[in-house]
Motif scaffolding. Sequence first.
Motif, PDB file in Angstrom:
ATOM      1  N   ARG A  43     -53.337  14.335   0.527  1.00  0.00           N
ATOM      2  CA  ARG A  43     -54.444  15.072  -0.077  1.00  0.00           C
ATOM      3  C   ARG A  43     -55.583  15.264   0.911  1.00  0.00           C
ATOM      4  O   ARG A  43     -55.878  14.373   1.699  1.00  0.00           O
ATOM      5  N   ASP A  46     -60.983  16.992  -0.796  1.00  0.00           N
ATOM      6  CA  ASP A  46     -61.296  17.510  -2.140  1.00  0.00           C
ATOM      7  C   ASP A  46     -60.124  17.364  -3.095  1.00  0.00           C
ATOM      8  O   ASP A  46     -60.126  17.955  -4.175  1.00  0.00           O
ATOM      9  N   GLN A  47     -59.104  16.560  -2.682  1.00  0.00           N
ATOM     10  CA  GLN A  47     -57.924  16.239  -3.479  1.00  0.00           C
ATOM     11  C   GLN A  47     -56.902  17.368  -3.570  1.00  0.00           C
ATOM     12  O   GLN A  47     -55.963  17.294  -4.369  1.00  0.00           O
ATOM     13  N   GLU A  48     -57.076  18.438  -2.770  1.00  0.00           N
ATOM     14  CA  GLU A  48     -55.998  19.419  -2.656  1.00  0.00           C
ATOM     15  C   GLU A  48     -54.777  18.746  -2.047  1.00  0.00           C
ATOM     16  O   GLU A  48     -54.889  17.901  -1.168  1.00  0.00           O
ATOM     17  N   PHE A  50     -51.375  18.677   0.149  1.00  0.00           N
ATOM     18  CA  PHE A  50     -50.808  19.343   1.326  1.00  0.00           C
ATOM     19  C   PHE A  50     -49.451  18.734   1.635  1.00  0.00           C
ATOM     20  O   PHE A  50     -49.286  17.511   1.580  1.00  0.00           O
ATOM     21  N   ASP A  74     -51.489  15.549 -10.958  1.00  0.00           N
ATOM     22  CA  ASP A  74     -51.305  15.403  -9.511  1.00  0.00           C
ATOM     23  C   ASP A  74     -49.825  15.381  -9.149  1.00  0.00           C
ATOM     24  O   ASP A  74     -49.388  16.040  -8.206  1.00  0.00           O
ATOM     25  N   MET A  77     -48.229  18.824  -9.584  1.00  0.00           N
ATOM     26  CA  MET A  77     -48.585  19.726  -8.486  1.00  0.00           C
ATOM     27  C   MET A  77     -47.851  19.351  -7.206  1.00  0.00           C
ATOM     28  O   MET A  77     -47.426  20.230  -6.443  1.00  0.00           O
ATOM     29  N   GLU A  78     -47.679  18.061  -6.939  1.00  0.00           N
ATOM     30  CA  GLU A  78     -46.890  17.646  -5.783  1.00  0.00           C
ATOM     31  C   GLU A  78     -45.481  18.228  -5.847  1.00  0.00           C
ATOM     32  O   GLU A  78     -44.958  18.761  -4.869  1.00  0.00           O
ATOM     33  N   ILE A  81     -45.576  22.044  -5.218  1.00  0.00           N
ATOM     34  CA  ILE A  81     -45.914  22.400  -3.836  1.00  0.00           C
ATOM     35  C   ILE A  81     -44.776  22.022  -2.882  1.00  0.00           C
ATOM     36  O   ILE A  81     -44.478  22.754  -1.932  1.00  0.00           O
TER      37      ILE A  81
END
Length: 337
Positions: A43, A46-48, A50, A74, A77-78, A81
Amino acid sequence: MPSLHEPKLISGNANLKLSSAVAKRMSIHRGTPVKLVSARVERFNDQEIFVEIHENVRGEDMFIIQSTSRPANDNLMELLIIADTLRRSSAGRITAVIPYFGYARQDRRSKARTPISAKLVANMVAQSGIERVLTMDLHAAQIQGFFDMPVDNLYASPIFALDVKHHFRDCMDEVMVISPDVGGVARARELAKRIDAPLAIVDKRREKAGEVAEMTVIGDVTGKRCIIVDDICDTAGTLVKAAEVLIDKGAAEVHAYITHGVMSGPAVERISNSVMKTLVLSDTIAPTPEVLAAPNIRIVPTAPIFAQAILNIWGGTSVSSLFDHETLEPLYETAYS
């Protein structure tokens, strides 16, 4: 038709221990090393989220292992992504191995102006590039129909049956399986059938969400070693109350087998202080240190069945064969020998 490529595993951060165990079991089954693909899942400030994959995955048969447990958003989203990263890296096929499928309790509109979030998540999974889903004990079977792709739903009941037969082998005639509500009767009946035990039901009535007003036991539990079976244990309030009602009705002792140990808030404390002798959880959700330290909570592994299911998907063979006792028992022979 079997893939010409080797199966490759990649893991999110939700349950790295389970992912590593699956890779180890696959290595044992195949006789060749299977390792998790080297990747960076982290992350920004800002906790985005990657993701960077450090190996070539072009044309490979990829399996992402990621439960969408707490923190559900979270971890979801992981998963998405990672899938997008693999798709843009020209992976041949992407299968999501989701041991615990979050948002499954929102499978229908319970009242006016509420979402069907399980369907929304299914749409997001499909759009990310995932082509197949492997999961365990979906909260509602109809969720399989939310996906326009193959969904393999494994069951914990064969694993639990092996565990029950091992730990209660000297008193199987005293065992009775309990469904904690009317909606879970099919799940409880499946376990009862596998261990040849009678079935009873705890009928609960709720005044409002999260609060149980009244419980009634349907069936005679006098002198029985009762085994409550369910798919999810969240705050454990209903489970603990059901155990108390069973003891009040004459049960000799109460145990519980739960597939997904969400274990929110006061759950561990409630279980530790309850009349239940043992709570058995699978490791579809990574157990917290508090869960591992609880004296009356025990964990059973799911890596053997997930490893074999992944190999069956990769090899184009039957996944439903893993529902049979004869097929599953050899995978767990070291655990119950």
